[in-house]
Scaffold this active site. Sequence first.
Site, PDB file in Angstrom:
ATOM      1  CG  HIS A  54      -2.023  -1.051   1.029  1.00 55.78           C
ATOM      2  ND1 HIS A  54      -2.887  -1.416   2.022  1.00 55.78           N
ATOM      3  CD2 HIS A  54      -2.352  -1.807  -0.046  1.00 55.78           C
ATOM      4  CE1 HIS A  54      -3.706  -2.343   1.571  1.00 55.78           C
ATOM      5  NE2 HIS A  54      -3.394  -2.600   0.327  1.00 55.78           N
ATOM      6  NE  ARG A 103      -1.213  -6.809 -17.526  1.00 55.67           N
ATOM      7  CZ  ARG A 103      -0.134  -6.292 -18.119  1.00 55.67           C
ATOM      8  NH1 ARG A 103       0.129  -5.014 -18.027  1.00 55.67           N
ATOM      9  NH2 ARG A 103       0.685  -7.077 -18.805  1.00 55.67           N
ATOM     10  CD  GLU A 118      -2.685 -14.053 -22.747  1.00 54.79           C
ATOM     11  OE1 GLU A 118      -1.898 -13.422 -22.037  1.00 54.79           O
ATOM     12  OE2 GLU A 118      -3.845 -14.341 -22.398  1.00 54.79           O
ATOM     13  NE  ARG A 126       4.129 -13.598 -17.299  1.00 55.08           N
ATOM     14  CZ  ARG A 126       3.030 -12.973 -17.694  1.00 55.08           C
ATOM     15  NH1 ARG A 126       2.186 -13.578 -18.523  1.00 55.08           N
ATOM     16  NH2 ARG A 126       2.763 -11.765 -17.304  1.00 55.08           N
ATOM     17  CB  CYS A 155      -0.775  -5.894 -25.444  1.00 51.75           C
ATOM     18  SG  CYS A 155      -1.586  -7.438 -25.026  1.00 51.75           S
TER      19      CYS A 155
HETATM   20  C1  PEP Z   1       0.802 -11.206 -21.841  1.00 51.26           C
HETATM   21  O1  PEP Z   1       0.658 -12.370 -21.442  1.00 51.26           O
HETATM   22  O2  PEP Z   1       1.658 -10.865 -22.676  1.00 51.26           O
HETATM   23  C2  PEP Z   1      -0.051 -10.135 -21.311  1.00 51.26           C
HETATM   24  C3  PEP Z   1      -0.033  -8.928 -21.833  1.00 51.26           C
HETATM   25  O3  PEP Z   1      -0.832 -10.421 -20.239  1.00 51.26           O
HETATM   26  P1  PEP Z   1      -0.293 -10.530 -18.737  1.00 51.26           P
HETATM   27  O4  PEP Z   1       1.140 -10.051 -18.736  1.00 51.26           O
HETATM   28  O5  PEP Z   1      -1.182  -9.677 -17.918  1.00 51.26           O
HETATM   29  O6  PEP Z   1      -0.414 -11.985 -18.469  1.00 51.26           O
HETATM   30 MG    MG Z   2      -1.079 -12.909 -20.264  1.00 51.47          MG
END
Ligand code: PEP
Ligand code: MG
Length: 752
Positions: free
Chosen positions: A366, A473, A608, A642, A679
Site C-alpha cells: 500500500h 488489465r 497467448e 515466466r 501487448c
Molecule cells: C501477456 O501475457 O503478454 C499479457 C499482456 O498479459 P499478462 O502479462 O497480464 O499476463
Molecule cells: Mg497474459
Amino acid sequence: MTSEPALRVIMRRLREIMSEPGDGQARLDKIVKQIAGVMVAEVCSIYLKRQDGSLELFATEGLKISAVHNTRMNRGEGLVGRSAELNITINEPEASSHPAFSYRPETGEDIYHSLLAVPVQRSGQVLGVLVVQNRTPKEYSDEDVEVLQATAMVVAEHIVSGAVAGAGTAIELSKSMSSVIDGEAISDGIALGHVVLHEPRIVVERLMAEDTDEDMERLGTAIAALRTHLDEMFDHEHLSAAGEHHDVLEAYRMFAHDKGWERRLRESVNGGLTAEAAVERVQNSTRARMLRQNDAYWRERQRDLDDLSDRLLRILAGRITSADEPSSLPSDAILVARTMGPAELLDYDRKRLRGLVVEDGSAQSHVAIVAKALGIAAVGQARGVVERVSAGDAAIVDAITGEVHLRPSSDVISAYSDKVRFLARRQRQYRALRDVPALTTDGERVSLHINAGLLVDMPHLKQSGADGVGLYRTELLFMLSNTLPKLERQVESYRAVVARADGKPVIFRTLDIGGDKILHYLRQPAEENPAMGWRAVRMGLDRPALLRTQIRALLRAAAGAELRVMIPMVSEAVEMDAVRALVDKERGILLAKGYESPKRVQLGAMIEVPGLLFELDALMKRSDFVSVGSNDLMQFLFAADRTNARVGSRYDPLSPAPLRALKALVKAAKKHNVPLTLCGEMAGRPIEALALIGLGFRSLSMSPASIGPVKTMILSTHAGRVSAHLETLLRKSAPNIRESLNNFAKSESIEV
Ligand code: PEP
Ligand code: MG
C-alpha cells in the site's frame, strides 16, 4: 607456513563462523582465536576505532580478557594507533623498544616481543587494527603479512555489514562510510537528498491503569483525534485525483472506524490496562490472527493495523498534532523506515519528500501505491538500511535499479546528478515527440498504445501521446478490493477510465485471475500448475456470474460509445463463440431494462496459447481484433515459466521459432483483415519492437514509459529494409538474431 593454505584455512573458518548463530561479539572472539591458531601467534587482537578516533580493544586471544572494551588507545597512540593513523602495516621484532611503543599493563602484553599490526580498512577508511604478537623476537614473513592483510579485509566487510562486533562502535563506524544497499524499486524515479529517519515506535512503559475511567477517556479522545486527523490527511490536495490509492486509503479509513477494533480496545482498558497498553495488546492479538493467513493481502492489512496502532500511540503520547503543522523536514528528505503504512507516508510534507526507503515493502504494498500516486521514488526490501544510516546522511534512491547509495562519494553524486539531468533531457525529448506521429522513414504508420490497469495510469495516455489503451488489465481493481467489486462499483470504475481516455480507444481485458493472481475473497482451489490452470476465460466461462457482471458493467460504462473487450487465455477458437453469446445476452438484458447500449461492441481474443496458432483461420473469423500476449505466449511456446528466474529469460523471443509464429499471425490477420496488436513486454523494448515492425506489426501496446523510446526507434527506421533483413535471417535460421539486428540497427543509425 605457506600463505596459500593458511589463507585458505582462515577464509574457510571465517565463513563457518559467519554462518554459525551468535552475536557480533561472539563472532569476533572466535575470529581472533582462529587467526591466532592458524598463524601460530600467541596473541591475536582486534582494535576498533571509536567515533572520537580512539581505538578500543574489542577482542583478543592471548591478552587478558579483562582488558577487552577497557583498553583504549588515543588517536595515533602506540604502534597500534600509529598503524591506524597512518594506515600502514607495522612489522616489529622488538615492539617494546620501538620509540612509539605504548605499554599497557592491564593487557599483560609485556612478555611479547614481536608485533604485526595491519589496518582493518574499507574504501580507504580505517575501521580498526588487527594485531598478532609472539614471545620470540622475529620479523614476520611476507606471507604472514599477506595473510593478515587479507584477513583484515574480510573482517572489514563483516564489520560494515554489521555481522560482527555487534551493536555500538562498529556499526557507528560503518555509519560513516559510503555503502550501497540493493533493494527493489517500488515506485520509479531517482532522488538525491538527505536522510530523515522515520520516527521509531513508541515504547509502552506503563501497563496497569491507576484510574480506569481516566484511561477510558484518554482512549476515547485519542480515537476521535485519530479519525479526524486521517480525514484531514486523506482529503489533502495531493491525493484528490482519483486512483488506486483511494481504495487503499478508504480501506485504511474503514479500519480506523471499525467498531470491533474500538470495542476490543475499550474492553482491554476495562480490564485494567492503560490506554497505551490496550492499543499494544489489541495490536498483538490481531497480528497473531492475521499472521496465520499467509498471503500478501493479509500482510498488507496487518501493516495498516500496525500503522494505525502506532499512530494512536503517538496521539496518546501527544506526538501527533495536525496535518498543517509547519514542517521540520529538510527540503530534500529521503525517508528511511523499517516499515511504513500508507497513512504514515502522508504525515510528511509531500513538497519536501524526494524519496523513500523501506526495509520491507513490495511494489504491490500500500505504501508503494501511495508513493507512486505522489510521485516519490521508492525502494523496498532494503535490508538493514535503518541500522546503517543516521539522520542527515546524504543518500541517493535509485528506484530504477533498486539501489540505495548511503553517504555517496562526490563522484557518485555527480554521476547521479548527470543521470537525473540526462533522464530529464531524455524525457524532454520524448515529450517533444508527443504529438509527432510514429512514422517510419519509408512512411509506415505504427500505432502505439499504452498498457494500464489503474486509474492513476490514465493521465499517461495524454502525456505520452499514445493512440489509446491497448490493454486495460481489469483484474487490478479486483485485486486491490476487500470484497468482490459489485456491479455499480465496476460501472463507476470503467466509466472513469473511459472518461479519462477522452475519446481515445480503450481495450478492456476481462478478468485474468487465477494463476498467481489470487483474489483472497474468492474460493480458488490450490493448483499444482496454476499458470496452466483454472484461470482467465476458463474461470469466466465456468463461473459465468463473474464474467457476466463484468460484461454488464462494461456495457453500461460504454453506453452510446464503442466498447472493446478482449478475452485473455483463449485456448480454442470456439471459446470466442461462448463469450460472444454471453455478451449478446447481457446486451439484450440491458436493452430490455431500458439502458442505453454501446454503439458497437468489438470482441477480441488474446493470443497467448500456442494451440491457437494452428487454428488461426477459425480464430480470425470469430474475432473483431486480436492481440498477442507475448509474455504468456513465449512462456508456453518455450515451456519456460515466466516467473521462474532460472528459466524465465533462458530463451530469446528474438529467435526463429517465436518469430515465425508471430509472422504467421501477421499473415493470417492480413488475410482476414483483422486488426492485430502485440501487448506483451516485447512491444516496449526498442530492439524487439524493431523486429516486430520487420515482421509486419503496425500496432503495439506497452507501458507508458516505453512509448518515447519506441517512437524514437520508429522515427529512425526504414520498415522495408528491416523486413528484408529479418526475412534473410529467418530463412537462414540465423543463430543470433538479436545480435544481427543490433548490428543492423547500428549500421542504419536506428536508435534502439
Ligand atoms: C501477456 O501475457 O503478454 C499479457 C499482456 O498479459 P499478462 O502479462 O497480464 O499476463
Ligand atoms: Mg497474459
